[in-house]
Design a protein around this motif. Structure first.
Motif, PDB file in Angstrom:
ATOM      1  N   GLU A 173      15.563   0.395 -13.608  1.00 13.95           N
ATOM      2  CA  GLU A 173      15.325   1.643 -14.879  1.00 13.95           C
ATOM      3  C   GLU A 173      16.140   2.759 -14.267  1.00 13.95           C
ATOM      4  O   GLU A 173      17.098   3.415 -14.759  1.00 13.95           O
ATOM      5  N   LYS A 174      15.929   3.208 -12.843  1.00 13.50           N
ATOM      6  CA  LYS A 174      16.283   4.373 -12.204  1.00 13.50           C
ATOM      7  C   LYS A 174      17.893   3.967 -12.055  1.00 13.50           C
ATOM      8  O   LYS A 174      18.893   4.749 -12.321  1.00 13.50           O
ATOM      9  N   ALA A 175      18.152   2.803 -11.473  1.00 17.79           N
ATOM     10  CA  ALA A 175      19.756   2.385 -11.456  1.00 17.79           C
ATOM     11  C   ALA A 175      20.445   2.493 -12.643  1.00 17.79           C
ATOM     12  O   ALA A 175      21.766   3.143 -12.799  1.00 17.79           O
ATOM     13  N   GLU A 176      19.836   2.000 -13.742  1.00 21.55           N
ATOM     14  CA  GLU A 176      20.719   1.994 -14.887  1.00 21.55           C
ATOM     15  C   GLU A 176      20.831   3.562 -15.435  1.00 21.55           C
ATOM     16  O   GLU A 176      21.534   3.719 -16.642  1.00 21.55           O
ATOM     17  N   THR A 184      20.042 -13.734  -8.223  1.00 21.69           N
ATOM     18  CA  THR A 184      20.009 -13.271  -9.529  1.00 21.69           C
ATOM     19  C   THR A 184      20.393 -11.644  -9.688  1.00 21.69           C
ATOM     20  O   THR A 184      19.997 -10.891  -8.859  1.00 21.69           O
ATOM     21  N   VAL A 185      21.643 -11.531 -10.315  1.00 19.67           N
ATOM     22  CA  VAL A 185      21.880 -10.150 -10.758  1.00 19.67           C
ATOM     23  C   VAL A 185      21.118  -9.394 -11.699  1.00 19.67           C
ATOM     24  O   VAL A 185      20.914 -10.031 -12.776  1.00 19.67           O
ATOM     25  N   LEU A 186      20.082  -8.362 -11.041  1.00 21.77           N
ATOM     26  CA  LEU A 186      19.158  -7.787 -12.158  1.00 21.77           C
ATOM     27  C   LEU A 186      20.048  -6.586 -12.841  1.00 21.77           C
ATOM     28  O   LEU A 186      19.698  -6.218 -13.897  1.00 21.77           O
ATOM     29  N   THR A 187      21.105  -5.951 -12.367  1.00 25.68           N
ATOM     30  CA  THR A 187      21.639  -5.230 -12.927  1.00 25.68           C
ATOM     31  C   THR A 187      23.319  -4.818 -12.249  1.00 25.68           C
ATOM     32  O   THR A 187      23.191  -4.895 -10.823  1.00 25.68           O
ATOM     33  N   PRO A 221      29.252  -0.180 -10.400  1.00 27.80           N
ATOM     34  CA  PRO A 221      27.940   0.573 -10.733  1.00 27.80           C
ATOM     35  C   PRO A 221      26.905   0.281  -9.909  1.00 27.80           C
ATOM     36  O   PRO A 221      27.109  -0.767  -8.766  1.00 27.80           O
ATOM     37  N   PRO A 222      25.889   0.945  -9.709  1.00 25.63           N
ATOM     38  CA  PRO A 222      24.778   0.702  -9.045  1.00 25.63           C
ATOM     39  C   PRO A 222      24.255  -0.925  -9.289  1.00 25.63           C
ATOM     40  O   PRO A 222      24.026  -1.205 -10.462  1.00 25.63           O
ATOM     41  N   THR A 223      23.999  -1.677  -8.452  1.00 26.89           N
ATOM     42  CA  THR A 223      23.812  -3.132  -8.613  1.00 26.89           C
ATOM     43  C   THR A 223      22.751  -3.500  -7.742  1.00 26.89           C
ATOM     44  O   THR A 223      22.599  -3.058  -6.553  1.00 26.89           O
ATOM     45  N   ILE A 224      21.698  -4.264  -8.228  1.00 28.49           N
ATOM     46  CA  ILE A 224      20.719  -4.800  -7.584  1.00 28.49           C
ATOM     47  C   ILE A 224      20.837  -6.314  -7.791  1.00 28.49           C
ATOM     48  O   ILE A 224      20.985  -6.925  -8.912  1.00 28.49           O
ATOM     49  N   ASP A 234       0.727  -1.151   0.090  1.00 28.26           N
ATOM     50  CA  ASP A 234       0.200   0.003  -0.053  1.00 28.26           C
ATOM     51  C   ASP A 234       0.785   1.325   0.110  1.00 28.26           C
ATOM     52  O   ASP A 234       0.331   2.323   0.110  1.00 28.26           O
ATOM     53  N   ALA A 235       2.292   1.126   0.085  1.00 26.27           N
ATOM     54  CA  ALA A 235       2.914   2.209   0.009  1.00 26.27           C
ATOM     55  C   ALA A 235       2.861   3.348  -1.196  1.00 26.27           C
ATOM     56  O   ALA A 235       2.507   2.687  -2.258  1.00 26.27           O
ATOM     57  N   ASP A 236       3.084   4.402  -1.075  1.00 26.02           N
ATOM     58  CA  ASP A 236       3.192   5.322  -2.144  1.00 26.02           C
ATOM     59  C   ASP A 236       4.727   4.795  -3.036  1.00 26.02           C
ATOM     60  O   ASP A 236       5.777   5.254  -2.544  1.00 26.02           O
ATOM     61  N   LEU A 237       4.535   4.174  -4.064  1.00 24.25           N
ATOM     62  CA  LEU A 237       5.453   3.310  -4.661  1.00 24.25           C
ATOM     63  C   LEU A 237       6.680   4.532  -5.288  1.00 24.25           C
ATOM     64  O   LEU A 237       7.835   3.981  -5.299  1.00 24.25           O
ATOM     65  N   ALA A 238       5.978   5.641  -5.864  1.00 24.69           N
ATOM     66  CA  ALA A 238       7.195   6.559  -6.440  1.00 24.69           C
ATOM     67  C   ALA A 238       7.889   7.012  -5.405  1.00 24.69           C
ATOM     68  O   ALA A 238       9.203   7.199  -5.779  1.00 24.69           O
ATOM     69  N   SER A 239       7.455   7.275  -4.196  1.00 27.31           N
ATOM     70  CA  SER A 239       8.308   7.856  -3.131  1.00 27.31           C
ATOM     71  C   SER A 239       9.205   6.633  -2.672  1.00 27.31           C
ATOM     72  O   SER A 239      10.353   7.095  -2.300  1.00 27.31           O
ATOM     73  N   ALA A 240       8.661   5.629  -2.481  1.00 28.57           N
ATOM     74  CA  ALA A 240       9.490   4.489  -1.813  1.00 28.57           C
ATOM     75  C   ALA A 240      10.732   4.187  -2.879  1.00 28.57           C
ATOM     76  O   ALA A 240      11.764   4.066  -2.443  1.00 28.57           O
ATOM     77  N   VAL A 241      10.339   4.172  -4.143  1.00 28.12           N
ATOM     78  CA  VAL A 241      11.700   3.965  -5.233  1.00 28.12           C
ATOM     79  C   VAL A 241      12.568   5.117  -5.224  1.00 28.12           C
ATOM     80  O   VAL A 241      13.756   4.734  -5.025  1.00 28.12           O
ATOM     81  N   ASN A 242      12.073   6.277  -5.106  1.00 28.55           N
ATOM     82  CA  ASN A 242      13.098   7.298  -4.742  1.00 28.55           C
ATOM     83  C   ASN A 242      13.939   7.272  -3.720  1.00 28.55           C
ATOM     84  O   ASN A 242      15.075   7.488  -3.681  1.00 28.55           O
ATOM     85  N   ALA A 243      13.204   7.010  -2.498  1.00 27.76           N
ATOM     86  CA  ALA A 243      13.860   7.007  -1.268  1.00 27.76           C
ATOM     87  C   ALA A 243      14.732   5.745  -1.214  1.00 27.76           C
ATOM     88  O   ALA A 243      15.764   5.872  -0.729  1.00 27.76           O
ATOM     89  N   GLN A 244      14.594   4.409  -1.865  1.00 29.47           N
ATOM     90  CA  GLN A 244      15.323   3.410  -2.024  1.00 29.47           C
ATOM     91  C   GLN A 244      16.737   3.706  -2.726  1.00 29.47           C
ATOM     92  O   GLN A 244      17.747   3.357  -2.462  1.00 29.47           O
ATOM     93  N   VAL A 245      16.215   4.470  -3.982  1.00 33.73           N
ATOM     94  CA  VAL A 245      17.669   4.776  -4.781  1.00 33.73           C
ATOM     95  C   VAL A 245      18.517   5.721  -4.277  1.00 33.73           C
ATOM     96  O   VAL A 245      19.702   5.324  -3.748  1.00 33.73           O
ATOM     97  N   SER A 246      18.062   6.731  -3.102  1.00 34.14           N
ATOM     98  CA  SER A 246      19.153   7.425  -2.396  1.00 34.14           C
ATOM     99  C   SER A 246      19.694   6.631  -1.280  1.00 34.14           C
ATOM    100  O   SER A 246      20.666   6.782  -0.824  1.00 34.14           O
TER     101      SER A 246
END
Ligand code: NAD
Length: 488
Positions: free
Chosen positions: A304-307, A346-349, A362-365, A260-272
């Protein structure tokens, strides 16, 4: 080539020995640093001790100490650009981050300037007649402060600020990996007008100069930031003098996202949360614990953001991810990704070092959902690597979050208030961020437990931790004290 100097007893010197400092953006030597030897460490501690008992510092009022700290804060703000450039040059931390962080470091000194004359003792309603009993809060003595390479100006401010506010004196050992900003800081400190020896700044290698400093009989408290393994040495060494310790160590912090999270915010917060400072951050949100109901969509967006992250020279304002501080860090990240793959992740990126001069990774997931034993889930990379694990229920999310020996920070993303409260109660970490991540302030204590250490930096408690209590008993009666050997 630039030559930096150590700062002992109010004087600058090259030191008897020097070592090369490497620019992480090029992998090449760019400056010479003083390498503190046993005699330098001893001189620094002696200077700090002389200052501690010297009238110039010991008889200064707390308000006057506060004014000196305020002056220091102003000087830091005035010199923030130079300090940021040096930190970027010597450690590879990108200029966007060093500029913002160092401007804020001045606020930490301002906060502790304001606290200096608010560190109060107490009066006790004692259970005896004709007696006044009160508690004086006195500074603990000489403090040995040790910092790692990442964010040295910030990590030293949360030690020097409260220690000086409390009336202690300090010997700071900068990291051998990028000490330039701390040695330059010493020059700025020197202009603030503190008595000689109140702060001494040295640098050198941990097992040599760090060990001499932490085991020094005249050191009363060791404030250490670094890795847990080093912390064990520090605690063993400080046991020589039974010095107290505060330890700010590493983390494997869970970043938990509910459906139920605000996904756009969560993605940005996770990236930083994971890619800022190229992941070289103790509070990095390095374990994404994500609801299986949104996992695929969330990871696609994150990938997508990491790349798209701009990787480049740290002194370029456009750069979003710069180099790691050392080649060893790059090798460490590569080895942990490889071991995680072997364990079934599994390495995603990302996942392998970037082929260019300098120490770039590089940013790695990596998705470790079907690899519960992957080292990526348990070991700190201290690099831009995010390990992912999915969950189905809230109980499972909590169990995964707590399945770590560390306990520094955590993030919870949900719009469900009651669930947020349950998670806050259940998570074993020193900091919980809800619908945000990485927020810090001089006003808020910072620290962890377990392998993340003990003690708190920031806030009032940090200043109190640099004090000891003296209990004073004062008899208020003029009646003679009876002879104890005369029976009555
Ligand atoms: P490290 O432990 O290798 O070194 C940290 C400092 O300790 C350096 O100045 C080093 O010279 C010194 N040192 C090394 N051996 C010593 C010894 N025997 N005696 C005394 N001092 C010694 O850490 P690092 O690799 O430079 O930094 C990364 C670690 O720091 C990570 O684990 C990271 O999470 C942690 N860290 C924690 C925080 C926090 O606030 N919790 C903040 C930043 C970094």
């Amino acid at each position: 080539m630039q030559q930096f100097q150590q700062y002992i007893g109010g004087a600058f010197s090259d030191g008897a020995a020097q070592f090369d400092s490497i620019d992480p953006a090029t992998g090449k030597v760019w400056a010479k640093m003083p390498e503190a030897q046993r005699e330098d460490v001893n001189a620094a501690v002696e200077a700090a001790e002389a200052a501690f008992y010297g009238a110039d510092w010991a008889s200064l009022t707390a308000s006057a100490r506060g004014k000196l700290l305020l002056k220091l804060a102003d000087l830091i703000a005035e010199n923030a650009t130079r300090l940021a450039e040096l930190e970027t040059r010597d450690t590879g931390k990108i200029i966007r981050e060093t500029s913002a962080q160092i401007a804020y470091v001045a606020e930490y000194y301002r906060y502790y300037a304001g606290l200096a004359d608010k560190i109060e003792g107490a009066h006790l309603p004692i259970d005896k007649p004709d007696m006044e009993v009160w508690l004086r809060r006195e500074p603990v003595g000489v403090v040995a402060a040790i910092v790692p390479w990442n964010s040295q100006l910030f990590l030293s401010a949360v030690k020097i600020g409260p220690a000086l506010a409390a009336g202690c004196t300090v010997v700071l050992k900068a990291s051998e990996e990028g000490p330039a900003p701390m040695l330059e800081f010493a020059r700025i400190f020197d202009q603030a007008g503190f008595p000689r020896g109140v702060l001494n700044v040295i640098t050198g290698f941990g097992p040599d100069c760090g060990a001499v400093l932490t085991s020094h009989p005249k050191v009363a408290h060791v404030a250490f930031t670094g890795g847990p393994e080093t912390a064990r040495h520090v605690v063993r060494n400080s046991a020589e003098n039974l010095a107290s310790t505060s330890l700010e160590l590493g983390g494997k912090s869970p970043f938990i996202v509910f459906e139920d999270a605000d996904l756009a915010s969560a993605v940005n917060a996770q990236v930083s949360g994971i890619f800022a400072a190229s992941g070289q951050s103790c509070v990095a949100g390095s374990r994404l614990v994500i609801s299986n109901r949104i996992k695929d969509a969330f990871l696609a967006c994150l990938k997508e953001k990491a790349e798209a992250v701009v990787i480049g020279a740290p002194d370029d304002m456009a750069t979003e991810v710069g180099p790691l501080c050392t080649q060893k860090q790059v090798q460490n990240a590569e080895a942990l990704v490889k071991a995680s793959k072997q364990a079934g992740a599994t390495v995603l990126t990302g996942g392998t070092a970037i082929d260019r001069d300098g120490f770039y990774f590089p940013p790695t997931i990596i998705d470790c959902s079907s690899a519960p034993d992957a080292p990526g889930l348990s070991q700190e990379f201290f690099g831009p690597v995010l390990s992912v694990v999915g969950f189905d229920t809230e109980a499972e999310a909590l169990e995964i979050a707590n399945s770590t020996e560390f306990g520094l920070a955590s993030g919870v993303f949900t719009k469900d208030l009651t669930r947020a409260h349950r998670m806050i109660r259940g998570i074993r970490s020193g900091i919980v961020w809800v619908n945000t991540y990485r927020a810090v302030s001089p006003i808020a204590p910072f620290g962890g437990h377990g392998l993340s250490g003990h003690g708190r930096e920031g806030g009032l408690q940090a200043a109190l931790d640099y004090t000891k209590i003296k209990t004073v008993w004062l008899r208020t009666s003029d009646d003679p004290i009876p002879d104890p050997f005369v029976m009555r």
